[in-house]
Design a protein around this motif. Sequence first.
Motif, short mmCIF file in Angstrom:
data_model
loop_
_atom_site.label_atom_id
_atom_site.label_comp_id
_atom_site.label_asym_id
_atom_site.label_seq_id
_atom_site.Cartn_x
_atom_site.Cartn_y
_atom_site.Cartn_z
N GLU A 1 74.37 106.37 11.34
CA GLU A 1 75.49 105.46 11.55
C GLU A 1 75.11 104.46 12.65
N SER B 1 76.42 100.75 14.76
CA SER B 1 77.57 99.93 15.14
C SER B 1 77.15 98.47 15.20
N LEU C 1 76.80 94.65 10.97
CA LEU C 1 77.96 95.36 10.44
C LEU C 1 77.90 96.80 10.92
N SER C 2 79.05 97.39 11.14
CA SER C 2 79.11 98.83 11.46
C SER C 2 79.16 99.61 10.15
N GLY C 3 78.34 100.66 10.07
CA GLY C 3 78.33 101.45 8.85
C GLY C 3 77.12 102.36 8.81
N ARG D 1 75.88 99.73 4.86
CA ARG D 1 77.08 99.81 4.03
C ARG D 1 78.20 100.48 4.82
N SER D 2 79.38 99.89 4.73
CA SER D 2 80.57 100.47 5.36
C SER D 2 81.23 101.39 4.33
#
Length: 382
Positions: free
Chosen positions: A85, A87, A179-181, A206-207
């Motif tokens: 994950e 951020s 992007l966060s994901g 990908r979120s």
Amino acid sequence: MPRLLRVLTAVLTLSLAAATAAPAQQGPAQGGERPPTPVTVVTLRAKDVTLTTRLPGRVVAAGVAEVRPQVAGIITERLFAEGAEVSLGDALYRIDAASYEAQVAAAQAAVAQAEATRGAARKEATRLRELLARNVTSEQAVDDADAALAAAEAGLQVAKAQLLAAEIDLDRTTIKAPLSGTVGRSLTTRGALVTAGQAEPLAVIRSLDPVFVDVTMSAAELVAWRRGHMQARLGDADRTVSLNLPDGGGYEHTGELTAAEPQVDTQTGVVVLRMEFPNPDKLLLPGMYVQVDMPQGVVDNAILAPQEAVGRDRRGRPTAMVVTPENTVEERVLTVLSDRDTDWIVTGGLADGDRVIVAGLQKIAPGAPVAPEERAAPAPAN
């Protein structure tokens, strides 16, 4: 002779007695009623039932970002674990920054030079104004000095802009998460040469919480929704949608309709609807095929009849055997709307409190007496 006559008379008397007794013994067996046939029944209850339709769909990530370099150079380091994950703003890759540091240094020198030029031009313009006040110089010379000062100011602004651009390029040598994901596998390695805006991404983020599910719906059903017919049929019923996973099991979280594609596919006549589902455990993955149960309306006072209680007559009509209050069998012709799990949704032919036979149907016929026994309720799942 008298003895033989007595024997014959006794035999004849016994035969007449046996002939007379035989009908008396057979009478109850031939004229008696058959005992009631034991059957298993389910007592039905009327209730409001929400109709649903099952729509096929695919899971779509709520956000997708392809990581690409914005400056050219050699990848010197990868700073993330594949599948982890990340951020927004986290460092993912580092590009060799030596040439970009040199550009920043050169831009800083250009700014210093432009500041010095501006300072000299300002002093010259001030001196000429003092001379003009004493009528020692001409106005043309003052105007030329003011123009030189303005040019120096502009040159300083250009130098500062070039410094800012050089600093931006230097900052971009550290490739950050847009992007966060969840980041996938790395598509490049240390030592690879990358260029600004290249077609191949370095990685994809990908979120996945929440996720979208895109399903298809017929245009006719969508028009009914748009006109409010479906909303009127649903009333105050629960409008949440549920999900069925590829293994046939259900999904523990419910979702909701968020958007509809504003066009109809000219080849299939369907519209794409988008549902949103929470995905805290990352069980739903982009591209996964799923099925969505979407509410379509509410049937008031419907009967849910067990499917094993419903058969077909010679004309193909759905029928059920019902135990009357007198414990005799009565055949009913049903109006079946649709199925729901292991039941049929019945809108005609059955009423609240009716007892339908679910076991022992092979041994009965309409009008036959039965001994009904209520089926035990299923044990709750652990």
